[in-house]
Motif scaffolding. Structure first.
Motif: not given
Length: 134
Positions: A76-81, A83-85, A94-99
Motif C-alpha cells: 500500500e503506497l501512501h504519498n505523504t510528500g 509532489m506527485t509520484h 500504481t496510479a499517479l498519486l497526488h499528495p
C-alpha cells in the motif's frame, strides 16, 4: 597581432574548460545527491500482511523490502510528500498519486527486483524501491 592571437587562445582555453566542467558536473552531481541520502530502511515482509510504504520527498520509506521466494507481496503506497509520484514494479504500476493519495500494488516475489517512480528525474535522484529475496 601576437597579442590578439594570445588573447584568442586564452579565450578558447577558457571556453573549453567551462565545457569540461559543465559536463563533469552533470555526471557527478546526481551521484553526490544520491550519496547524501539517508541509509536504507529495510522491512521484513510477512506472508499475508500488507506492507505500508510512504513517499517522503524523493524517497520510498521503507526503500528495501525483504520477502520469501514465491511470497505474494501486497504494497500500500501512501504519498505523504508534496509532489506527485507513482510506483512502477515489474509489469505493474500504481496510479499517479497526488499528495495525500494512496494506491495498492501486488506482485509475486520470484526474484529480486527494483521499483521506481516514473516521473522524469525521480529515479535518477534515487527514488527506488528494492525488493530482495531472503
Amino acid at each position: 597581432m601576437d597579442k590578439q592571437i594570445q588573447n584568442f587562445t586564452w579565450a578558447l582555453f577558457g571556453l573549453a574548460m567551462a565545457a569540461v566542467l559543465t559536463i563533469a558536473a552533470q555526471h557527478v552531481a546526481p551521484q553526490l545527491l544520491m550519496a547524501e541520502q539517508q541509509p536504507a530502511q529495510v522491512h521484513q515482509a510477512q506472508a499475508g500482511n500488507t506492507v505500508q510504504v510512504r513517499i517522503e520527498g524523493l524517497r520510498f520509506v521503507p526503500d528495501v523490502i525483504e520477502a520469501a521466494p514465491g511470497q505474494q507481496l501486497d504494497i500500500e503506497l501512501h504519498n505523504t510528500g508534496d509532489m506527485t509520484h507513482d510506483l512502477v514494479l515489474g509489469s505493474k504500476r500504481t496510479a499517479l498519486l497526488h499528495p495525500g493519495q494512496r494506491d495498492h500494488i501486488s506482485v509475486t516475489v520470484d526474484r529480486s527486483m527494483q521499483g521506481w517512480c516514473s516521473l522524469p528525474g525521480h529515479r535518477q535522484q534515487g527514488m527506488v524501491l528494492d525488493i530482495r529475496m531472503r
